[in-house]
Motif scaffolding. Structure first.
Motif, PDB file in Angstrom:
ATOM      1  N   MET A 186       0.809  -1.209   0.000  1.00 22.26           N
ATOM      2  CA  MET A 186       0.000   0.000   0.000  1.00 22.26           C
ATOM      3  C   MET A 186       0.847   1.265   0.000  1.00 22.26           C
ATOM      4  O   MET A 186       0.464   2.272  -0.599  1.00 22.26           O
ATOM      5  N   ASP A 187       2.022   1.255   0.660  1.00 25.75           N
ATOM      6  CA  ASP A 187       2.835   2.471   0.668  1.00 25.75           C
ATOM      7  C   ASP A 187       3.343   2.784  -0.742  1.00 25.75           C
ATOM      8  O   ASP A 187       3.467   3.952  -1.130  1.00 25.75           O
ATOM      9  N   VAL A 188       3.601   1.736  -1.538  1.00 28.50           N
ATOM     10  CA  VAL A 188       4.037   1.947  -2.921  1.00 28.50           C
ATOM     11  C   VAL A 188       2.877   2.479  -3.765  1.00 28.50           C
ATOM     12  O   VAL A 188       3.050   3.402  -4.568  1.00 28.50           O
ATOM     13  N   VAL A 189       1.689   1.914  -3.563  1.00 28.28           N
ATOM     14  CA  VAL A 189       0.501   2.396  -4.297  1.00 28.28           C
ATOM     15  C   VAL A 189       0.268   3.869  -3.992  1.00 28.28           C
ATOM     16  O   VAL A 189      -0.016   4.673  -4.886  1.00 28.28           O
ATOM     17  N   GLU A 190       0.417   4.258  -2.722  1.00 30.63           N
ATOM     18  CA  GLU A 190       0.210   5.653  -2.340  1.00 30.63           C
ATOM     19  C   GLU A 190       1.275   6.557  -2.964  1.00 30.63           C
ATOM     20  O   GLU A 190       0.969   7.678  -3.400  1.00 30.63           O
ATOM     21  N   ARG A 191       2.539   6.077  -3.044  1.00 31.11           N
ATOM     22  CA  ARG A 191       3.595   6.883  -3.670  1.00 31.11           C
ATOM     23  C   ARG A 191       3.321   7.089  -5.151  1.00 31.11           C
ATOM     24  O   ARG A 191       3.591   8.162  -5.703  1.00 31.11           O
ATOM     25  N   ILE A 192       2.768   6.051  -5.807  1.00 26.42           N
ATOM     26  CA  ILE A 192       2.426   6.180  -7.229  1.00 26.42           C
ATOM     27  C   ILE A 192       1.312   7.208  -7.409  1.00 26.42           C
ATOM     28  O   ILE A 192       1.368   8.056  -8.307  1.00 26.42           O
ATOM     29  N   ALA A 193       0.288   7.130  -6.565  1.00 23.15           N
ATOM     30  CA  ALA A 193      -0.814   8.098  -6.642  1.00 23.15           C
ATOM     31  C   ALA A 193      -0.290   9.518  -6.484  1.00 23.15           C
ATOM     32  O   ALA A 193      -0.657  10.425  -7.250  1.00 23.15           O
TER      33      ALA A 193
END
Length: 445
Positions: A71-78
């Protein structure tokens, strides 16, 4: 973000493109990155820098050799690509909300006009900013009870309609609660928040499992395990592992299913206050795993254990809220399904039929599952008329709920019906199927 300047916005045409919307919805970052490169001119090296990834990792994702699940990677992409949170199943991102109310007041007239033009849109930035003023209120036990109440409502609505429409709200609330965990709070409140976050992560995983998006489901289940482990909540860990066991059964990975449920039973036995109902549910999940493996003796033993534990239930037991669904009709129908998985159709049929007569009619998804299982056991015994009648009745519940798992059960029955397609009762079933459910590439009458 390490860059000081505000990142380049993606073109509006890309953010509204159906291909981009679908890629974001399922978090297919290979497609997302390719679209961003082709349509926005943001090349892999720039994607890596903006999303705090290595260029080689971005290259592996674009080549389909690697997935991004954390999830932290998904948030960084967003944040790095400026993809609105709702498109990736996240809460509204901080950069989507003005930092001060002053900015809102300056734009009040335009926002009011926009509200008139699009009354069905998401809450405007003025609402977000006002709510932000209340985010520092002191949390107490009543707040935790409110979170639990919302979780119970999510589960009820999931049973009735499926989790597809609920998922953005569930994931958003999960991110909000995880954010609260970063602040210093009294130990009892902090522990309660971890418990709430673990259950929300499990619920998010369940909605992805129900949609047959197994990689995303496993990522959330793993997050739920990590949150529960922080407070040594072994009962919740047992429950999450039981969910992972069921998913492995659906994925036709019975050895994994057995490993997960064995670990779940170990956690439950080592937990303080594990109840007979919890142990009964876990024994039934073990029976599913053994049945899928074709271990007849082990399946019958696990079924016996499930019934023995269930008989030990007392009214004074303090069951966790997540296991209260496992009542007598559920025990009976799961017993029938375990026998059905073994190919013991004549034993399975009366059990499933009896449970269907007694289970909650509001649980549309459960009734659809169990009706299709009943139809399959009837067809296994050559009872074509009864099987088609049962399956036709199941279509009513199936059409009321958005669930890929329900579609999967329907598909399995439809495939099993293939040798009898020209029989009048089979043709009548297909006609009803056409009328109630959309025809697609996976089920084509």
């Amino acid at each position: 973000m390490t860059e000081q300047a505000r990142p380049q916005e993606l073109p509006a045409g890309l953010l509204t493109d159906p291909e981009m919307i679908n890629a974001c919805r399922v978090r297919d970052f290979a497609r997302v990155f390719r679209l961003v490169k082709a349509r926005a001119g943001i090349y892999p090296s720039m994607i890596a820098r903006r999303c705090e990834l290595t260029p080689s990792r971005v290259g592996e994702v674009m080549a389909g050799r690697r997935q991004l699940l954390h999830m932290d990677v998904v948030e960084r992409i967003a944040d790095g690509l400026r993809v609105p949170g709702h498109m990736l199943g996240l809460a509204r991102r901080p950069w989507e909300t003005p930092q001060t109310l002053g900015a809102v007041e300056a734009e009040a007239h335009q926002d009011a006009e926009a509200g008139k033009a699009a009354p069905g849109t998401l809450p405007g930035p003025d609402v977000d900013s006002i709510l932000a003023l209340t985010s520092r209120t002191t949390l107490n036990s009543a707040t935790l009870e409110a979170f639990q109440s919302s979780i119970e409502d999510y589960w009820r609505r999931d049973d009735q309609h499926g989790g597809e429409a609920l998922r953005p709200a569930i994931v958003g609330q999960l991110r909000y609660v995880v954010g609260l965990l970063k602040e210093n709070r009294p130990p009892s409140i902090q522990r309660g928040l971890y418990g709430v976050a673990a259950e929300l992560a499990r619920l998010a995983g369940w909605t992805y499992f129900d949609a047959r998006q197994y990689n995303q489901a496993r990522a959330y289940f793993t997050e739920a395990l990590q949150l529960a482990k922080e407070i040594d909540d072994r009962q919740t860990m047992a429950n999450v592992l039981a969910c992972m066991s069921l998913q492995a059964t659906y994925q036709d990975k019975p050895a994994d299913s057995l490993a997960f449920v064995t670990a779940a039973q170990d956690q439950a036995r080592s937990a303080m206050g594990s109840t007979p109902r919890v142990l009964s549910m876990l024994s039934m999940r073990e029976a599913f795993a053994h049945a899928t493996l074709g271990n007849r003796q082990s399946t019958h033993r696990a079924i016996g254990e499930a019934h023995r534990h269930f008989e030990e239930i007392q009214a004074a037991d303090h069951d966790p809220s997540w296991v209260t669904y496992f009542d007598e009709p559920k025990l009976i129908v799961d017993t029938g399904i375990a026998h059905g998985r073994l190919g013991e159709a004549s034993t399975a049929e009366p059990l499933i039929a009896d449970a269907l007569q007694r289970e909650d009619r509001a649980n549309q998804r459960g009734r659809a599952f169990h009706s299709f299982w009943l139809a399959r056991t009837q067809l296994d015994q050559g009872k074509l008329d009864q099987a088609c009648h049962t399956a036709t009745q199941a279509l009513e519940s199936a059409s009321a709920v958005a669930s890929e798992r329900v579609t999967g059960h329907l598909r399995e029955f439809y495939d099993q019906l293939a040798p009898h397609r020209q029989e009048p009762v089979a043709l009548a079933f297909e006609a009803r199927l056409r009328a109630l459910l959309p025809v697609n590439g996976t089920i084509r009458p």
